[in-house]
Structure formats: structure tokens, C-alpha cells
Design a protein around this motif. Sequence first.
Motif, PDB file in Angstrom:
ATOM      1  N   MET A   1       0.904   1.090  -1.876  1.00  0.00           N
ATOM      2  CA  MET A   1       0.907   0.160  -2.308  1.00  0.00           C
ATOM      3  C   MET A   1      -0.922  -0.744  -2.069  1.00  0.00           C
ATOM      4  SD  MET A   1       3.552  -0.294  -0.248  1.00  0.00           S
ATOM      5  CE  MET A   1       4.042  -1.777   0.568  1.00  0.00           C
TER       6      MET A   1
ATOM      7  N   SER B   1       3.887   3.805   1.458  1.00  0.00           N
ATOM      8  CA  SER B   1       5.233   3.231   0.769  1.00  0.00           C
ATOM      9  C   SER B   1       6.427   1.817   1.991  1.00  0.00           C
ATOM     10  CB  SER B   1       5.961   3.695   0.087  1.00  0.00           C
ATOM     11  OG  SER B   1       6.652   4.356   0.290  1.00  0.00           O
ATOM     12  N   GLY B   2       5.718   1.734   2.990  1.00  0.00           N
ATOM     13  CA  GLY B   2       7.353   1.114   3.674  1.00  0.00           C
ATOM     14  C   GLY B   2       8.873   1.632   3.212  1.00  0.00           C
ATOM     15  N   THR B   3       8.848   3.048   3.013  1.00  0.00           N
ATOM     16  CA  THR B   3      10.171   3.073   2.969  1.00  0.00           C
ATOM     17  C   THR B   3      10.773   4.161   4.738  1.00  0.00           C
ATOM     18  OG1 THR B   3       9.311   4.140   0.343  1.00  0.00           O
ATOM     19  CG2 THR B   3      11.716   5.706   1.756  1.00  0.00           C
TER      20      THR B   3
ATOM     21  N   ARG C   1      15.631   2.246   2.319  1.00  0.00           N
ATOM     22  CA  ARG C   1      15.408   1.157   1.931  1.00  0.00           C
ATOM     23  C   ARG C   1      14.412   1.728   1.431  1.00  0.00           C
ATOM     24  NH1 ARG C   1      13.732  -2.621   7.062  1.00  0.00           N
ATOM     25  NH2 ARG C   1      11.827  -1.860   6.654  1.00  0.00           N
ATOM     26  N   ILE C   2      14.007   0.815   0.849  1.00  0.00           N
ATOM     27  CA  ILE C   2      12.179   1.308   0.018  1.00  0.00           C
ATOM     28  C   ILE C   2      11.588  -0.370   0.588  1.00  0.00           C
ATOM     29  CG2 ILE C   2      10.687   1.503  -2.108  1.00  0.00           C
ATOM     30  CD1 ILE C   2      12.864   3.076  -2.847  1.00  0.00           C
ATOM     31  N   ASP C   3      10.852  -0.155   1.219  1.00  0.00           N
ATOM     32  CA  ASP C   3       9.617  -1.094   1.383  1.00  0.00           C
ATOM     33  C   ASP C   3      10.463  -2.132   1.668  1.00  0.00           C
ATOM     34  OD1 ASP C   3       7.616  -2.247   2.207  1.00  0.00           O
ATOM     35  OD2 ASP C   3       7.088  -3.422  -0.124  1.00  0.00           O
ATOM     36  N   ALA C   4      10.913  -3.115   1.444  1.00  0.00           N
ATOM     37  CA  ALA C   4      11.939  -4.618   1.519  1.00  0.00           C
ATOM     38  C   ALA C   4      13.284  -4.454   0.358  1.00  0.00           C
ATOM     39  CB  ALA C   4      11.771  -5.281   0.806  1.00  0.00           C
TER      40      ALA C   4
ATOM     41  N   ALA D   1       9.897   4.949  -4.941  1.00  0.00           N
ATOM     42  CA  ALA D   1       8.964   3.728  -4.303  1.00  0.00           C
ATOM     43  C   ALA D   1       7.472   3.277  -5.176  1.00  0.00           C
ATOM     44  CB  ALA D   1       8.014   3.793  -2.980  1.00  0.00           C
TER      45      ALA D   1
ATOM     46  N   ARG E   1       7.717  -0.743  -6.555  1.00  0.00           N
ATOM     47  CA  ARG E   1       6.282  -2.011  -5.875  1.00  0.00           C
ATOM     48  C   ARG E   1       5.593  -2.112  -7.478  1.00  0.00           C
ATOM     49  NH1 ARG E   1       3.634  -4.503  -1.976  1.00  0.00           N
ATOM     50  NH2 ARG E   1       1.252  -4.511  -2.723  1.00  0.00           N
TER      51      ARG E   1
ATOM     52  N   GLN F   1       9.406  -4.585  -8.323  1.00  0.00           N
ATOM     53  CA  GLN F   1       9.193  -6.255  -8.839  1.00  0.00           C
ATOM     54  C   GLN F   1       8.128  -7.180  -9.484  1.00  0.00           C
ATOM     55  OE1 GLN F   1      11.233  -6.847  -5.772  1.00  0.00           O
ATOM     56  NE2 GLN F   1      11.679  -4.757  -4.768  1.00  0.00           N
TER      57      GLN F   1
END
Length: 245
Positions: free
Chosen positions: A56, A84-86, A110-113, A130, A134, A138
Motif C-alpha cells: 500500500m 495489500s487488503g487481498t 478480492r483485491i482490496d476494494a 495486487a 494498487r 486504480q
Amino acid sequence: MRPDPQPPKRPLSLGRLIGGLFLPLVVLAFGAAALLYHPDTPLPDPWNPTTPLDPMAEVTPLTHWKLSKAVSDPMLCWAALSASGTIYSTREDQNNSDSCHIRTPTRITRIDATRLNPVETRCEIALRWAMWDRHGVQTAARKHLGSSVTRVHHFGSYSCRKIAGSNRMSQHATANAIDISGFDLADGTKIRLRNDWDGPADKAAFLRDVRNSACSWFGLVLSPDYNAAHHDHFHMDQGRWGRCR
């Protein structure tokens, strides 16, 4: 009275130069190490080679070095993937044959959002994906389309097969690749490579930007510019060959 002759000056040899620099360099190296490992080191984590990869954080000249270190160790890879939020789960290695298997299998949903249909791949591919989401996808979506990506569409990772028209096994045979076919944005915009690679200017610019950014995170990236077989997806892998087209 004639003055005493002065001794001739010795030329500065490479050996003398190195010898004169040796001690200062040693002191400098020890000082740098002390700073790095000291708990109050002034270096922020992204610039500190002793801290693990933070997916991140901002990308620095050390990011890819940290990434290569993370993917070399399953535990480090999964730790970075968590950071990474994954959303993922681990599996036992699959050894179907010498040419068809998955090492460090990782099932991601899912990868973050960013949502996606569940896919099983190697941890390295998941982590690189991921990082791309990021720091590439995005960013490009906000730049070209003014919205964020909330869903990514793919054709999968693991598939025990040969490269089309070849006797060589595909990188998909070891889950060392992922194929991406499109994106959905938060504002409802849908982008598909088969329709939008040569479609509206903003969508086409977005797709080319994310293709180019993928080349920073994967060794091989193939797009519709490569051949007709890739007219509807990006192929990204970590095989022996490097190419970005």
C-alpha cells in the motif's frame, strides 16, 4: 649553498587510492548499518531496505527489490498479500504432473476494494496482481475516467495446456500467468478489451495505460497489440521471456 634536493613525488596509484578510501568506507558502512537497524532510524519504511514490502506504500527504487524478496518466500508472500487488503486462502500444493502443477496455491476473491470471481493461482502472481491494481489500474482509472475500478474480469490462471499452435507448455500450466478481460467502475462504466481497445478515446487510453503499468509488475505482458489471439484480454506472466506489447 644549493638547497637540498626534494625527494621525487610518488605517483598516486590505484592501490594507494583504494587503501586511503578503505577505512572511511568501512566507517561509513558501519554507520549506515547502525542507522538502518536503529529503532529510531530516520528512513521511512518504503525507503528502508530492512523493512518488508508494504504493497500500500508509495513506490520507491526499493519496491521491486522488496517484491522480489517477498515472492521468494511463501510466508513473506502471503504476509504481503494480507497487507495489500487481498482476501485469499491458501491451499496445498497441486502436483498433477511435472509440467502441470501449482506451487504456493492461493485462492483469491478480492483485491482490496476490487471484486473478482474466485481464482486459484500462485502467491507471486496474486501479489503482483495486487501491486498492479494498487499502483497502476486504480491510478489510470481515476486519471482517464474519473472513477475507481470496483471489479476486474478474468479468464483464470491455472490451466494444464500448451501454448496455442506450439508444443511448449503454457505458463498457465503452472499457474504462473493470469488473463484479464475487463473492468467495471464505481460509476457503472464497463470496459472490455474486446470492445474498447479501439473504442472511445478515454477507455482506449485507460486500457493502454493499464497495459503499460502491468509491464512494471509482470515479466511478460501481451495485449491486443500483440496478435489476434489476445484481442479480448491481457496475458501477464512471470516466465522466462520478457516482453511488453
